[in-house]
Each structure stands twice: as C-alpha cells, then as structure tokens.
Scaffold this motif. Structure first.
Motif, short mmCIF file in Angstrom:
data_model
loop_
_atom_site.label_atom_id
_atom_site.label_comp_id
_atom_site.label_asym_id
_atom_site.label_seq_id
_atom_site.Cartn_x
_atom_site.Cartn_y
_atom_site.Cartn_z
N GLY A 87 -12.66 -0.33 -29.73
CA GLY A 87 -13.97 -0.06 -29.33
C GLY A 87 -14.79 -0.90 -30.30
N LYS A 93 -20.73 -2.12 -37.82
CA LYS A 93 -20.56 -0.91 -38.64
C LYS A 93 -19.49 -1.26 -39.68
CE LYS A 93 -22.42 2.14 -35.51
NZ LYS A 93 -22.03 3.19 -34.41
N ASP A 111 -11.31 -4.32 -28.42
CA ASP A 111 -12.55 -4.07 -27.43
C ASP A 111 -12.09 -4.50 -26.36
OD1 ASP A 111 -15.43 -3.22 -28.25
OD2 ASP A 111 -15.32 -3.96 -26.38
N ASP A 139 -7.87 -2.36 -23.35
CA ASP A 139 -8.20 -1.17 -23.17
C ASP A 139 -7.37 -0.42 -24.19
OD1 ASP A 139 -8.51 1.75 -22.57
OD2 ASP A 139 -8.44 1.23 -20.40
C1 LIG Z 1 -20.13 3.31 -27.64
S1 LIG Z 1 -19.70 1.81 -27.93
C2 LIG Z 1 -19.25 1.71 -29.70
C3 LIG Z 1 -19.48 0.37 -30.25
C4 LIG Z 1 -19.15 0.50 -31.79
N1 LIG Z 1 -17.85 0.88 -32.15
C5 LIG Z 1 -20.39 1.19 -32.48
O1 LIG Z 1 -20.12 2.31 -33.13
O2 LIG Z 1 -21.64 0.87 -32.17
C6 LIG Z 1 -18.29 1.53 -27.19
C7 LIG Z 1 -17.34 0.02 -27.54
O3 LIG Z 1 -16.19 0.55 -27.01
C8 LIG Z 1 -15.69 -0.56 -26.24
N2 LIG Z 1 -15.02 0.26 -25.29
C9 LIG Z 1 -15.44 1.28 -24.44
N3 LIG Z 1 -13.90 1.67 -23.81
C10 LIG Z 1 -13.15 1.15 -24.35
C11 LIG Z 1 -11.44 1.03 -23.88
N4 LIG Z 1 -11.21 1.96 -23.21
N5 LIG Z 1 -10.95 -0.03 -24.45
C12 LIG Z 1 -11.42 -0.75 -25.24
N6 LIG Z 1 -12.97 -0.84 -25.65
C13 LIG Z 1 -13.68 0.06 -25.04
C14 LIG Z 1 -17.14 -1.13 -25.51
O4 LIG Z 1 -16.74 -2.32 -24.96
C15 LIG Z 1 -18.15 -1.08 -26.60
O5 LIG Z 1 -17.92 -2.09 -27.41
#
Ligand SMILES: C[S@@+](CC[C@H](N)C(=O)[O-])C[C@H]1O[C@@H](n2cnc3c(N)ncnc32)[C@H](O)[C@@H]1O
Length: 322
Positions: A87, A93, A111, A139
């Motif tokens: 993600g 960060k 991601d 995912d």
């Molecule tokens: C809450 S954001 C956090 C982004 C970053 N890590 C931050 O801390 O700002 C969630 C991130 O996770 C990704 N994401 C959410 N569920 C996911 C999944 N099941 N598999 C892969 N990526 C996912 C989203 O596309 C997004 O970029």
C-alpha cells in the motif's frame, strides 16, 4: 447513424473481480463496498489532498514522529535491509526512511493503484540512484508472491506499513493480515507500522468530515469509478458523505447515504436504495498502545519499540518476527 460524427469507442474491459465485489457488497443487508476500490487514480490523488488537510491530523502527526525518531528507527532496522511497503501509494513517507538507513539493499513498493505507484517508483529511482526498486501492482492481502530483488536472498526484510492502513481492516482481518505479513518474514525480520490511537471523538470526526469536503469527494469518487468502469448510472447528487466515530467498535465509519428511494443499474443489474439507506465504504480502526502490542504478540511478532506524539494521537511501532 453517422459514424464519422459519432465515432465508436471501445468500452473499457470490465474488471470481473471489481464487478463481482461490487454486486456482492450491494446485495448485503448493510450495503458495503471494499475500501481498496477507493484508490483509482482520482481516488489516490484525492487521498493525497486529504493528507494535506489541516483537519486530517494523521499524516502530519505521523510525519512529525518519523522526523523526530528516524535515527532510532534506522537503528532498529539495521544495515543492508530490504524494505517492503504494501500500500505504498505515492511512496512519500519511505524516502526519508530509506535515506536514513545504512546501505539499504532494495525497496519493494506494492500498491493496487498502478498509475500512482509507477510514477512514485520513477521518483524514488531518480532521488535514490543505485537503490534497486522492484515495484509490484496488486492486492497485498492476496498476492501469491511478493516480488524479490536480485541478490537480496537471506538479507533482513522489513515491512513498512505506515498511514494507519492497518486501521482499514476490522480486528479479525487485521489479525489475519499481520499473520500474513509474518508468514512472509523469517525470524529476526521486522515490521515498522503506524497506528492511529483511540482519542476524543471530536478530533476523529473532524478528520473524516473536513470543511473543504475533500473526504466527501474521495468517498463519492467510488460511485463515479463504478459508473466509469462498470457501466453503472449512480447519480452522485443522490448520495451524501457521512462519517462518524463508533466508540464501541473504536472505529470511524465512512458511508454514502441515499437521499431518496431510487434504483441504480450496474452492468444491467438493478439495485434498489431506500431513502436513508447507506453504503458502508470504509472503516478506520483506532488502537490503544497496549491493545496493538498484544495483537503484534498474538501474530508472531515481538514489539521492540514504539514512538508517539505528545498528545498520544498516533504511534509508530517496530516489531521483530519471532
Ligand atoms: C491509506 S493509503 C496509505 C498510503 C501510504 N502508505 C501512506 O501512508 O500515505 C492506502 C494505500 O494502500 C493502497 N491499497 C489499499 N488497499 C490495498 C490492497 N488491498 N492492496 C494493495 N494496495 C492497497 C491504496 O491504493 C493506497 O495507496
């Protein structure tokens, strides 16, 4: 028909998993949609704007904790580590963390949103030349295998999971996800993870219902995405953003409320909405320091350190795989 005046456009291919998740969720008694679908390109950009909002204390509080404690975190992680970030989003960060580590061996961002991830990879490669970067789109909860970087077998892996993304999973799912992370690690590897903490509900509710309505746009974009990608006809003006803190469940819930009784068609299937009925789109669970340490221990980790802000709004934990 005048084909020249009205050129035929190929319809975008329907993502079968997305379609079946949407229909399954909207057929439930409490309609719901998996929050991972909030993050298409538009959703990811809106999320970046949320992170910059004054009301959204999460990002700035976490950033201040990182800024203050990076050397201690780098010490916990040690030299020649492979950093895996599920993600990763825009990878903003991780950059200061990578810069403060001693000779990191590789960075592996994962991601579900390809556009944002691929742009971020190019940026990291530009800023940290020489660091191998293996980005993977998928995912992270169910990817068969996470990518690996050449020549890093046997090195310490550390999963970096900031942003309180763990809070989007309910307690049972969070336990399963941490156990899944643990299964990807060997003894002695690490997990650096951010959690939002239980706090005053006024602070929490303001964060998820900002005065600039960016969170509302982020929430409603899910319906716009379903219209774009799944041949649906949601009228966005018939839904309102609602979020509230549920003290017993210790989570902020985000919903879309139907403002009147009506039907929506999704790929030819009709879904009825009553006035006031909601679609539950996201949870953000809040933890206590002790509760999260217990969860880490239960899933095969030893909590070694945590860092928090003066108001105890947020915490970053380092745990080692047992
Ligand atoms: C809450 S954001 C956090 C982004 C970053 N890590 C931050 O801390 O700002 C969630 C991130 O996770 C990704 N994401 C959410 N569920 C996911 C999944 N099941 N598999 C892969 N990526 C996912 C989203 O596309 C997004 O970029």
């Amino acid at each position: 028909m005048n084909m020249a005046a009205s050129p035929m456009r190929a319809a975008p291919p329907i993502d079968e998993a997305f379609y079946s998740d949407v229909l399954q969720g909207l057929h439930r008694e409490q309609k719901s949609l998996p929050c991972k679908y909030l993050y298409d390109e538009t959703g990811s950009r809106l999320f970046e704007r949320i992170c910059e909002l004054g009301d959204y204390y999460v990002t700035r509080t976490e950033a201040a904790i990182f800024e203050q404690h990076l050397p201690e975190m780098a010490h916990c992680i040690g030299p020649r580590a492979v950093i895996v970030e599920p993600g990763a989003g825009n990878c903003e960060k991780v950059r200061p963390l990578l810069e403060s580590l001693e000779n990191p061996a590789a960075y592996i961002p994962i991601d579900i949103s390809p556009e944002i991830l691929l742009a971020a990879r190019a940026d990291i490669e530009h800023r940290l030349p020489g660091l191998p970067v293996e980005a993977a789109v998928g995912d992270f909860t169910c990817m068969e295998a996470w990518p690996t970087a050449d020549g890093t077998a046997g090195l310490r892996q550390v999963i970096f999971f900031p942003g309180s993304t763990i809070g989007n999973f309910d307690p049972q799912q969070a336990r399963a996800l941490l156990a899944h992370f643990r299964s990807r690690l060997k003894r002695g590897d690490g997990l650096l993870i951010g959690t939002d903490l239980v706090k005053d509900s006024v602070v929490l509710e303001r964060a998820y219902h900002d005065s600039a309505h960016v969170t509302a746009d982020f929430n409603k974009n899910l319906l716009a995405r379903i219209n774009r990608e799944l041949d649906a006809d949601f009228d966005l003006s018939l839904f309102a953003h609602r979020s509230f803190y549920h003290p017993l469940r210790q989570r902020v819930e985000m919903h879309l409320v139907s403002l009147k009784s009506h039907c929506v068609s999704i790929g030819g299937e009709r879904i009825a909405f009553r006035e006031g009925e909601t679609i539950h789109t996201e949870n953000s669970h809040k933890y206590s320091l002790a509760g999260f340490a217990e969860l880490l221990r239960d899933t095969g980790f030893s909590p070694l350190a945590h860092w928090s802000d003066a108001k105890q709004h947020y915490a970053v934990h380092y745990a080692q795989a047992d």
